[in-house]
Enzyme design. Sequence first.
Site, PDB file in Angstrom:
ATOM      1  N   GLU A 119       0.835  -1.292   0.247  1.00  0.00           N
ATOM      2  CA  GLU A 119       0.000   0.025   0.075  1.00  0.00           C
ATOM      3  C   GLU A 119       0.842   1.302   0.037  1.00  0.00           C
ATOM      4  O   GLU A 119       2.020   1.375   0.517  1.00  0.00           O
ATOM      5  CB  GLU A 119      -0.754   0.069   1.270  1.00  0.00           C
ATOM      6  CG  GLU A 119      -1.884  -1.166   1.221  1.00  0.00           C
ATOM      7  CD  GLU A 119      -2.573  -1.372   2.595  1.00  0.00           C
ATOM      8  OE1 GLU A 119      -2.685  -0.180   3.297  1.00  0.00           O
ATOM      9  OE2 GLU A 119      -3.037  -2.270   2.949  1.00  0.00           O
ATOM     10  N   LYS A 121       2.033   4.596   1.365  1.00  0.00           N
ATOM     11  CA  LYS A 121       2.112   5.278   3.114  1.00  0.00           C
ATOM     12  C   LYS A 121       1.630   6.736   2.767  1.00  0.00           C
ATOM     13  O   LYS A 121       2.678   7.540   2.357  1.00  0.00           O
ATOM     14  CB  LYS A 121       3.460   5.167   3.447  1.00  0.00           C
ATOM     15  CG  LYS A 121       3.486   5.485   5.029  1.00  0.00           C
ATOM     16  CD  LYS A 121       4.985   5.362   5.499  1.00  0.00           C
ATOM     17  CE  LYS A 121       5.092   5.300   6.984  1.00  0.00           C
ATOM     18  NZ  LYS A 121       4.792   6.760   7.217  1.00  0.00           N
ATOM     19  N   LYS A 292       2.566  -5.192   3.934  1.00  0.00           N
ATOM     20  CA  LYS A 292       1.777  -5.906   4.952  1.00  0.00           C
ATOM     21  C   LYS A 292       1.621  -7.386   4.594  1.00  0.00           C
ATOM     22  O   LYS A 292       1.131  -7.593   3.468  1.00  0.00           O
ATOM     23  CB  LYS A 292       0.192  -5.176   5.357  1.00  0.00           C
ATOM     24  CG  LYS A 292       0.180  -3.892   5.525  1.00  0.00           C
ATOM     25  CD  LYS A 292      -1.201  -3.312   5.732  1.00  0.00           C
ATOM     26  CE  LYS A 292      -1.097  -1.789   6.324  1.00  0.00           C
ATOM     27  NZ  LYS A 292      -2.214  -1.175   6.304  1.00  0.00           N
TER      28      LYS A 292
HETATM   29  O1  NMN Z   1       4.140   8.595  14.570  1.00  0.00           O
HETATM   30  P1  NMN Z   1       4.682   7.229  13.767  1.00  0.00           P
HETATM   31  O2  NMN Z   1       3.454   6.386  13.308  1.00  0.00           O
HETATM   32  O3  NMN Z   1       5.676   6.647  14.831  1.00  0.00           O
HETATM   33  O4  NMN Z   1       5.222   7.737  12.475  1.00  0.00           O
HETATM   34  C1  NMN Z   1       6.524   8.308  12.662  1.00  0.00           C
HETATM   35  C2  NMN Z   1       6.584   9.382  11.465  1.00  0.00           C
HETATM   36  O5  NMN Z   1       6.435  10.821  11.832  1.00  0.00           O
HETATM   37  C3  NMN Z   1       7.815   9.229  10.446  1.00  0.00           C
HETATM   38  O6  NMN Z   1       7.611   9.481   9.307  1.00  0.00           O
HETATM   39  C4  NMN Z   1       8.484  10.429  11.178  1.00  0.00           C
HETATM   40  O7  NMN Z   1       9.389  10.811  10.350  1.00  0.00           O
HETATM   41  C5  NMN Z   1       7.455  11.480  11.417  1.00  0.00           C
HETATM   42  N1  NMN Z   1       8.008  12.197  12.775  1.00  0.00           N
HETATM   43  C6  NMN Z   1       8.538  13.343  12.535  1.00  0.00           C
HETATM   44  C7  NMN Z   1       8.919  14.403  13.549  1.00  0.00           C
HETATM   45  C8  NMN Z   1       9.716  15.506  13.191  1.00  0.00           C
HETATM   46  O8  NMN Z   1      10.255  16.178  14.060  1.00  0.00           O
HETATM   47  N2  NMN Z   1       9.879  15.947  11.779  1.00  0.00           N
HETATM   48  C9  NMN Z   1       8.517  13.770  14.751  1.00  0.00           C
HETATM   49  C10 NMN Z   1       8.205  12.585  15.050  1.00  0.00           C
HETATM   50  C11 NMN Z   1       7.766  11.773  13.946  1.00  0.00           C
END
Ligand code: NMN
EC number: 6.5.1.2
Length: 333
Positions: A119, A121, A292
């Site tokens: 899929e 994202k 998946k």
């Molecule tokens: O929230 P989850 O499902 O763990 O996904 C993480 C995603 O969120 C990742 O793609 C990550 O790059 C993004 N993310 C980005 C930041 C940022 O500061 N740019 C912080 C936390 C998560």
Amino acid sequence: TPVNNLTTQMAQQEIATLQKRLTDYGVAYYEEDAPLVEDYIYDAFYARLVLLEAQFPQFVTPDSPTQNVGGAKVKSGLAKVVHPAPMLSLGDVFSLEELQEWDERTTKTLGFQSEYNLELKIDGLAVALTYVDGKLVQASTRGNGSIGEDVTANVKTIRSIPQTLTEPITIEVRGEIYMPKSSFATLNKQREADGLEPFANPRNAAAGSLRQLNVAITKKRELSAFVYYTADPDAIGVTTQSGALERFAALGLPTDDHNRVIATMADIDAYIAEYTSQRERLAYGIDGVVVKVNQLDNQLDLGHTVKIPRWAIAYKFPPEEALTVVRDIEWTV
Ligand code: NMN
């Protein structure tokens, strides 16, 4: 410093620094919808922390970002919702080799090569939708995975999410709320004209628009959604992930129809190559491909960790201009 050359003390120091830094980035991203750094930077620090914690497990703390989903505190003013089944995150990989390794682990655990459903994202934020007798009664954000925010009134303004399903069933489904690229461009142009800070990217614009106390603001923001998961497959009589997507569509739920079932890993590379080149042309942002395990009983056999399912993995596209910068990141602080 390569992990093998670190002393225990250096590792402890670096782990603590990374945990603190990623927690700060997480607060800005999840709670304030205003990231401090680009995702690929966050991902690179995160991957380094995962590596270090695997080597030095004695320094894994319960509040490490690797042990917690999302991290969003419930925004004041929005009610709390307890999720009946936890809403997890996804593990991610950044190369075809790592993807291959994930497949090998999965194949070894299952004892056979699984069929996979691929899929896109979608770059948005996760939402849970509860339908009772076919009527939408509750919508919530993921929050910390156990407790999310009640965004029912906000979600009811999103046209692609039906208030009534085509069948009077009771089910909780999950998916992604996103802002189409065109709406994002229009919104940011307007914000700049109004002297407001533009949103960093469509994902943050979607999150900021959904998590509003004033529903009239959400309504103006042109959000959309795709549904991709249910924790109650029995409620719709499906046994595969691809079958679930078809049933969602039949129920009137919005689904992304770019998914593809594959029987061998060789076909993953072609799918990834195809969408790496086509992503520009899509009406919404994607940041990778999710693989998946297609059979739901195989998913149950694989289970999940405290944070991520073992039956799925996200392959993330390389950042558009900045690949080389990742290698130059100064890790130790
Ligand atoms: O929230 P989850 O499902 O763990 O996904 C993480 C995603 O969120 C990742 O793609 C990550 O790059 C993004 N993310 C980005 C930041 C940022 O500061 N740019 C912080 C936390 C998560």
